[in-house]
Design an enzyme around this catalytic site. Structure first.
Site, short mmCIF file in Angstrom:
data_model
loop_
_atom_site.label_atom_id
_atom_site.label_comp_id
_atom_site.label_asym_id
_atom_site.label_seq_id
_atom_site.Cartn_x
_atom_site.Cartn_y
_atom_site.Cartn_z
CD GLU A 148 -18.23 36.41 13.65
OE1 GLU A 148 -17.03 36.65 13.68
OE2 GLU A 148 -18.96 36.70 12.67
CG LEU A 150 -22.55 37.78 12.46
CD1 LEU A 150 -22.81 38.64 13.71
CD2 LEU A 150 -23.85 37.32 11.83
CG LEU A 250 -14.15 34.58 -7.72
CD1 LEU A 250 -14.76 33.73 -8.84
CD2 LEU A 250 -12.65 34.28 -7.58
N GLY A 257 -8.84 43.58 3.75
CA GLY A 257 -8.61 44.18 5.08
C GLY A 257 -9.65 43.70 6.06
CB CYS A 260 -12.47 38.66 10.05
SG CYS A 260 -13.65 39.26 11.24
CE LYS A 263 -9.74 38.55 14.68
NZ LYS A 263 -10.30 37.22 15.01
NE ARG A 327 -11.85 46.21 13.78
CZ ARG A 327 -12.66 45.46 14.54
NH1 ARG A 327 -12.17 44.76 15.55
NH2 ARG A 327 -13.95 45.39 14.27
C1 UDX Z 1 -15.50 38.41 6.86
C2 UDX Z 1 -16.28 37.17 6.44
O1 UDX Z 1 -16.93 37.42 5.18
C3 UDX Z 1 -17.36 36.86 7.50
O2 UDX Z 1 -18.05 35.68 7.13
C4 UDX Z 1 -16.65 36.66 8.83
O3 UDX Z 1 -17.59 36.36 9.85
C5 UDX Z 1 -15.89 37.92 9.22
O4 UDX Z 1 -14.94 38.23 8.17
P1 UDX Z 1 -15.82 41.03 6.81
O5 UDX Z 1 -14.40 41.03 7.24
O6 UDX Z 1 -16.81 41.87 7.50
O7 UDX Z 1 -16.41 39.49 6.88
O8 UDX Z 1 -15.84 41.50 5.31
P2 UDX Z 1 -15.91 40.83 3.88
O9 UDX Z 1 -17.11 41.33 3.21
O10 UDX Z 1 -15.70 39.36 3.96
O11 UDX Z 1 -14.62 41.48 3.16
C6 UDX Z 1 -13.34 41.22 3.70
C7 UDX Z 1 -12.32 41.91 2.79
O12 UDX Z 1 -12.30 41.27 1.51
C8 UDX Z 1 -12.63 43.39 2.53
O13 UDX Z 1 -11.42 44.12 2.53
C9 UDX Z 1 -13.22 43.38 1.13
O14 UDX Z 1 -12.99 44.59 0.44
C10 UDX Z 1 -12.44 42.25 0.49
N1 UDX Z 1 -13.13 41.64 -0.66
C11 UDX Z 1 -14.30 40.96 -0.44
C12 UDX Z 1 -12.55 41.72 -1.91
O15 UDX Z 1 -11.50 42.34 -2.09
N2 UDX Z 1 -13.15 41.10 -2.95
C13 UDX Z 1 -14.32 40.41 -2.80
O16 UDX Z 1 -14.83 39.89 -3.80
C14 UDX Z 1 -14.91 40.35 -1.52
#
Ligand code: UDX
Length: 432
Positions: A148, A150, A250, A257, A260, A263, A327
């Site tokens: 996935e 997502l 970016l 955090g 995903c 981990k 998480r």
């Molecule tokens: C992520 C992946 O994007 C997704 O494709 C995968 O299936 C699951 O893991 P998610 O963990 O839900 O999704 O959140 P995401 O929007 O990717 O953000 C992850 C972390 O990066 C968050 O802490 C967010 O604050 C941080 N982030 C994201 C940044 O600090 N800067 C950014 O530009 C984007």
């Protein structure tokens, strides 16, 4: 129409199950948590995911989705069984705990009387599909990887309009059944890639690790910007407009955090070790992100002069907006640390009070921004919820000398200067 079984009703299993039902399939979602199953039967979702409740209720009414804790019955009625169980890190280790995956796989194999397809949708280390296949004795069961992609808070959109669907399969018949399952999305433009099973398992880890690398890269550039009077947002724009780099992910901020990136970066390094390959870049991303938590936190005593006795407000505590997921959120490190240093902390989050802070001294949940900011010495903008964009700091009943520490660069630092607000952010010139 396919008959599907989703094992695990968390962020992946529930969203995927509901969206597959919405495509016209017959779906049975299985979870061992009877409480969760009971609520789901009434259309009550255990997770906060924008738009999910409505689709869930619609497909329950249309009888396309049902919920049970009876795995064997669900397997018997299904042709394709998706493993959507948790694959957390093992305690104090890079390795992934696959016990839930193998437990579910054994149950499925035991209850399979006719040809079935087992699909690992959870993020699993390279070669997990091979290990599942070894458990199958004299039964016609295909094992496929279909990871996935997502994002929490955008999961329904990411399911309905995926950049790509990845199938890892070593059997053409099973591949064609998966292609037919995803045909409605392919017809709307989703790319459908087929590789071998291990390839699909690695694509998932490599995707998340690359996104985490991008974030850690801009976070370190932000540190350089602060020292050299540059605005990191200008740099992000300047490099991101190169379509080989791309402008997304970016945004400089706190340590990444969620369930995903932390981990999966560790899981990928563990895979590297298993196949005797040093993934030094991913390793350094893990270290850089860990260091960032401390680095941004230690700024607070510098901003305040001292922490003891100060009133500190956190606006947002989840790891990102549009989710209730805590998480690996930075707040889980910051709030206990500041409480230990003698600060009085109030926090407000649109998804409500958090059990994680209930037992921590001098930490109180506030039911609104105004209430949270009452009498504050420092406001920490921790999560960039849309509703915070409208805050007029000068109208809040904070202490006169209250400062703002914006971890997400939600506000314009030049505007804050004009309003005479002592404002600190990430990777941008400090005009105080
Ligand atoms: C992520 C992946 O994007 C997704 O494709 C995968 O299936 C699951 O893991 P998610 O963990 O839900 O999704 O959140 P995401 O929007 O990717 O953000 C992850 C972390 O990066 C968050 O802490 C967010 O604050 C941080 N982030 C994201 C940044 O600090 N800067 C950014 O530009 C984007």
């Amino acid at each position: 129409m396919h008959k599907l079984c989703m094992i695990g009703t968390g962020y992946v299993g529930l969203v995927s199950g509901v969206c597959f039902a919405d495509l016209g399939n017959q779906v049975i979602c299985v979870d061992q948590d009877k409480e969760k199953i009971k609520k789901l039967r009434y259309g009550i979702s255990p997770i906060y995911e924008p738009g999910l409740d409505e689709i869930l209720k619609k497909n329950i009414n249309d009888k396309r989705i049902q919920f049970t804790d009876n795995l064997s019955e669900a397997v018997k009625q299904s042709d394709i069984i998706f493993l959507c169980v948790g694959t957390p890190n093992k305690k104090n280790s890079l390795d992934v705990n696959l016990s839930y995956v193998f437990k579910a796989a054994k149950e499925v194999i035991k209850n399979s009387k006719s040809h079935k397809i087992i699909v690992t949708k959870s993020t699993v280390p390279v070669s997990t599909g091979d290990q599942i296949e070894k458990l199958i004795k004299k039964k016609k069961i295909s094992v496929i990887s279909n990871p996935e992609f997502l994002r929490e808070g955008e999961a329904i959109r990411d399911f309905r309009f995926p950049d790509r669907i990845v199938i890892g399969s070593n059997e053409s018949k099973a591949t064609e059944i998966m292609r037919s399952l995803y045909t409605p999305l392919i017809n709307k433009g989703a790319k459908f890639y087929v590789t071998n099973r291990r390839g699909a398992e690695l694509i998932k880890y490599a995707s998340n690790a690359f996104l985490a690398t991008k974030i850690s890269f801009i976070n370190e550039i932000a540190n350089l910007c602060e020292k050299s009077g540059i605005n990191v947002e200008d740099v992000a724009l300047g490099i991101g407009s190169d379509n080989r780099i791309g402008s997304r992910f970016l945004r400089a901020g706190p340590a990444y955090g969620g369930s995903c990136f932390p981990k999966d970066t560790k899981g990928l390094v563990a895979t590297g070790k298993k196949f005797k390959t040093d993934l030094s870049i991913v390793n350094s991303v893990i270290k850089s992100n860990e260091n960032r938590k401390k680095f941004l936190l230690e700024r607070i005593p510098k901003i305040l002069g001292r922490v003891k006795g100060k009133s500190i407000t956190f606006l947002g505590v989840t790891f990102k907006p549009n989710t209730d997921d805590m998480r690996d959120s930075n707040s889980l490190i910051m709030i206990p640390y500041l409480s230990k240093k003698g600060a009085r902390i109030k926090y407000y989050d649109p998804t409500g009070e958090k059990k994680e802070f209930k037992k921590i001294k001098n930490v109180e949940y506030a039911f609104s921004v105004n209430q949270a900011c009452m009498n504050a010495d420092l406001i920490v903008l921790h999560t960039e919820w849309d509703e915070f964009k409208a805050i007029e700091f000068n109208t809040l009943k904070t202490k006169k000398t209250c400062k703002v520490y914006d971890l997400r660069n939600l506000f314009d630092y030049k505007e804050m200067k004009k309003k005479k607000i002592k404002y600190y952010s990430v990777g941008r010139p400090n005009l105080n």
